[in-house]
Design an enzyme around this catalytic site. Structure first.
Site, short mmCIF file in Angstrom:
data_model
loop_
_atom_site.label_atom_id
_atom_site.label_comp_id
_atom_site.label_asym_id
_atom_site.label_seq_id
_atom_site.Cartn_x
_atom_site.Cartn_y
_atom_site.Cartn_z
N ILE A 261 -5.69 -14.72 17.14
CA ILE A 261 -5.60 -14.46 15.69
C ILE A 261 -4.16 -14.53 15.17
O ILE A 261 -3.89 -15.20 14.18
CB ILE A 261 -6.20 -13.08 15.31
CG1 ILE A 261 -7.56 -12.86 15.97
CG2 ILE A 261 -6.27 -12.89 13.80
CD1 ILE A 261 -8.74 -13.57 15.37
N CYS B 282 3.34 -5.50 9.10
CA CYS B 282 3.80 -5.62 10.48
C CYS B 282 4.39 -6.99 10.74
O CYS B 282 4.11 -7.95 10.04
CB CYS B 282 2.63 -5.45 11.43
SG CYS B 282 1.98 -3.81 11.45
N ARG C 30 2.34 -14.69 8.09
CA ARG C 30 1.04 -14.24 7.58
C ARG C 30 0.90 -14.76 6.15
O ARG C 30 1.28 -14.11 5.19
CB ARG C 30 0.91 -12.73 7.66
CG ARG C 30 0.79 -12.28 9.09
CD ARG C 30 0.70 -10.79 9.21
NE ARG C 30 -0.63 -10.27 8.91
CZ ARG C 30 -0.93 -8.98 8.98
NH1 ARG C 30 -0.01 -8.11 9.30
NH2 ARG C 30 -2.15 -8.57 8.69
N ASP D 255 -6.62 -6.05 17.17
CA ASP D 255 -5.95 -4.76 17.06
C ASP D 255 -6.10 -3.90 18.32
O ASP D 255 -5.44 -2.88 18.45
CB ASP D 255 -6.47 -3.98 15.84
CG ASP D 255 -6.02 -4.62 14.53
OD1 ASP D 255 -5.08 -5.43 14.55
OD2 ASP D 255 -6.62 -4.28 13.48
N LYS E 16 -8.32 3.23 8.85
CA LYS E 16 -7.22 2.76 8.00
C LYS E 16 -7.65 1.51 7.23
O LYS E 16 -7.44 1.42 6.02
CB LYS E 16 -6.00 2.44 8.88
CG LYS E 16 -4.92 1.64 8.16
CD LYS E 16 -3.72 1.37 9.06
CE LYS E 16 -3.79 0.11 9.86
NZ LYS E 16 -3.63 -1.14 9.09
N ASN E 17 -8.24 0.57 7.94
CA ASN E 17 -8.53 -0.73 7.31
C ASN E 17 -9.77 -0.72 6.43
O ASN E 17 -10.18 -1.74 5.88
CB ASN E 17 -8.59 -1.83 8.37
CG ASN E 17 -7.21 -2.11 8.94
OD1 ASN E 17 -6.19 -1.69 8.37
ND2 ASN E 17 -7.15 -2.82 10.06
N ARG F 59 1.88 5.00 10.68
CA ARG F 59 1.20 4.19 9.66
C ARG F 59 -0.30 4.14 9.93
O ARG F 59 -1.10 4.01 8.99
CB ARG F 59 1.73 2.75 9.67
CG ARG F 59 3.04 2.57 8.96
CD ARG F 59 3.36 1.10 8.84
NE ARG F 59 2.27 0.38 8.18
CZ ARG F 59 2.14 -0.94 8.14
NH1 ARG F 59 3.05 -1.70 8.70
NH2 ARG F 59 1.13 -1.50 7.52
#
Ligand code: EPU
Length: 430
Positions: free
Chosen positions: A338, A120, A125, A316, A26-27, A409
Site C-alpha cells: 500500500i 505520517c 500520498r 497498519d 481512530k480511523n 496520535r
C-alpha cells in the site's frame, strides 16, 4: 513538552497477563467528526478514544465555527454555525485525515479552501483520486500557492466514479459529499474497510441513503441539499481493529494470558488466520480474543505477509506483525503493497538485533528467531511507534522511545494500559 517512553524489556519472558479494553477506531471517529458538517442538529459520538488526532480534528472544527464538547469517551459537535469552510495549514499538515472535510464542505457550502494534507511520513500520498472524484461531481479546483481553492458553483451532483486504487478516505470523502448532493453517485472499486461501513450506518440512521458500503460498489442517493439529522441519537464508534490487533500481537509475543476486549473479532480475521497458521492458539469469542503462551518447546513458524486492502492484511498492522515475525522460526517475506517508505522502521529493529534484509522499498526478508536488545528509538509514524513498544517489550534491557506524539496520535494512554497488564513502561518528561 516532548516526552519519551522508558521500557524495561522482558528479555523473552512471557509474563503479561490480564485484559486490555479497546477503544473506538481512530480511523472511524475522524470521518465521523467530519460528517458533523452535514447535520442540522448536534452529532454525538461515543466510544471515542482520547487521542491526539481527535484533539486536532476538534480544533479544526472549532476553528470553522462549530461547537465541540468533549467529555470522557464522547464528543458532541454542533456544526450549525459553521460559516468558514477553510482548513488551517498548521493543523491539516499534521493530520492527513483532514482532507475528508472537503467532501462535506463542498456539499454544504459549495466551496472549500485547504492546504495539501500532511500526516505520517508514508512516502508520497497524493490526493488525485479525491480531486478526480469531486470534479466528476461538479467541483472546480484551483491551486493558489500552497493552498487549493475548490468550488462547486452549481452545487454537487451525482456521478459514476471508478477508483483506480481503492482509497479509504477517498471513499469516505465521496460518500459524505454524495450524501446530500443532487442525484445518485456510484463509487466503484470502493474501499471496503469496516470504518466505511460504520460511517454509512450512522449517515443512514440520520437520513442518508447509502447502499453497498463494505462491498466494492457503493451507491449513494443524495438528499438534494437536505441536511441530515441525528434526532438526539448517540452513535458508538466501531472498535479499533488496529489497536486490537497491535495488542493481540503484544500478547502473541509476551503474553502469559492476555485478553483483548471490546472488539469485533471478525474485523481481525486476517491477523487471526496468520497467528493461527504460525502455531499460536487463539480463543476467539464474540467480543474478545484471548491469546495464551504456547506450550513450552512449541516452535512458532514463520509466515509470508502481504498487505492488502480490507479484508486482507492491513498495512497498519504490518509493523507490529514484523516484530512478531522476528520471533518465529524460519524466513518470512514481507511485502508492503500500500505505502512506500513504510518499511524504513525495520532498520531500527535490525539495530536491536533482528535479522531483516531490505530487498527493495516494498519488501523485506525477516529471519527468526532472534534475540532483541533494548535501544534508543525514534517513532517515525503512529504504527511503527507502537511496533517499537512491542520490540522494546520483548527485548533484553531498557529501551527509550522518543517522538511519543506519534504514538499518542493513535493510541490513548498506552503506557497506563500496558502497565496494567504487567509491562514496565514509563512516560518520562524531557
Ligand atoms: N492514493 C492515491 N491517490 C489518492 C489517494 C490515495 O494514489 O488520491 C493511494 C495511496 O498512495 C495508497 C493507496 O491509494 O497507495 C491507498 O491509500 P488510502 O487512500 O486508502 O489511504 P488513506 O485513506 O490516506 C487510510 C488510513 C490509513 C491507512 C490507509 C490504508 C485513515 C484516516 N487513514 O489512509 O491509516 O493506512 O487508509 O488502510 O483512515 C494510520 O492510521 O496510521 C493510517 C495511516
Amino acid at each position: 513538552m516532548s516526552e519519551h517512553f522508558l521500557i524495561n524489556g522482558l528479555g523473552g519472558k512471557r509474563t503479561l497477563e490480564g485484559e486490555i479494553v479497546v477503544r473506538g477506531a481512530k480511523n472511524a471517529v475522524l470521518p465521523g467528526m467530519a460528517a458533523s458538517l452535514l447535520y442540522r442538529d448536534p452529532l454525538t459520538l461515543t466510544n471515542v478514544p482520547e487521542i491526539e488526532d481527535v484533539s486536532r480534528m476538534s480544533e479544526l472544527l472549532s476553528g470553522m465555527g462549530a461547537t465541540v464538547e468533549r467529555r470522557s469517551g464522547s464528543v458532541a459537535i454542533d456544526a450549525r454555525k459553521v460559516a468558514d469552510p477553510e482548513l488551517t495549514e498548521e493543523i491539516s499538515k499534521r493530520l492527513r485525515a483532514s482532507i475528508i472535510f472537503i467532501g462535506p464542505m463542498l456539499a454544504r457550502f459549495r466551496a472549500a479552501t485547504f492546504p495539501h494534507p500532511g500526516g505520517c511520513v508514508l512516502g508520497a500520498r497524493p490526493i488525485d483520486l479525491f480531486v478526480e472524484g469531486l470534479e466528476k461531481m461538479g467541483a472546480v479546483f484551483a491551486q493558489e500557492g500552497k493552498r487549493y481553492r475548490v468550488r462547486a458553483p452549481e452545487g454537487l451532483h451525482g456521478a459514476d466514479f471508478f477508483f483506480r486504487v481503492p482509497s479509504v478516505t477517498g471513499t469516505e470523502t465521496i460518500m459524505l459529499a454524495a450524501a446530500i448532493a443532487k442525484g445518485t453517485t456510484i463509487i466503484r472499486n470502493a474501499a471496503m474497510e469496516p470504518e466505511i461501513v460504520w460511517l454509512s450506518e450512522i449517515l443512514n440512521a440520520s437520513g442518508a441513503k447509502i447502499e453497498g458500503a463494505g462491498t466494492p460498489t457503493v451507491t449513494v442517493r443524495g438528499t438534494n441539499g437536505r441536511l441530515l439529522s441525528a434526532k438526539g441519537k448517540r452513535f458508538a464508534v466501531v472498535p479499533d481493529r488496529i489497536e486490537a490487533g497491535s495488542f493481540l500481537l503484544l500478547g502473541a509475543l509476551a503474553g502469559k494470558e492476555l485478553t483483548i476486549a471490546n472488539i469485533e473479532p471478525k474485523h481481525l480475521d486476517a491477523l487471526s488466520a496468520m497467528l493461527e497458521y504460525s502455531g499460536l492458539p487463539l480463543a476467539i469469542g464474540k467480543r474478545a480474543i484471548t491469546v495464551r503462551a504456547p506450550k513450552a518447546g512449541k516452535v512458532l513458524r514463520s509466515v509470508d505477509l502481504k498487505t492488502h486492502e480490507y479484508p486482507g492484511f492491513p498495512t497498519d498492522l504490518q509493523s507490529p506483525m514484523v516484530v512478531y515475525l522476528t520471533q518465529t522460526t524460519g524466513e518470512s517475506l514481507v511485502f508492503e503493497t500500500i505505502f512506500e517508505g513504510r518499511l524504513n522502521y525495520t532498520e531500527s529493529l535490525a539495530r536491536m538485533g533482528a535479522s531483516i534484509a531490505m530487498m527493495d522499498p516494498h519488501r523485506v526478508l525477516v529471519k527468526g528467531p532472534t534475540k532483541l536488545s533494548g535501544k534508543t528509538l525514534e517513532s517515525p509514524d503512529i504504527r511503527a511507534g507502537l511496533a517499537y513498544i512491542l520490540a522494546a517489550a520483548i527485548a533484553e534491557g531498557p529501551s527509550r522511545i522518543h517522538n511519543v506524539y506519534y504514538i499518542d496520535r493513535g493510541y490513548a494512554h498506552v503506557e497506563e494500559r500496558l502497565r496494567a497488564v504487567g509491562l514496565d513502561i514509563l512516560r518520562i518528561p524531557e
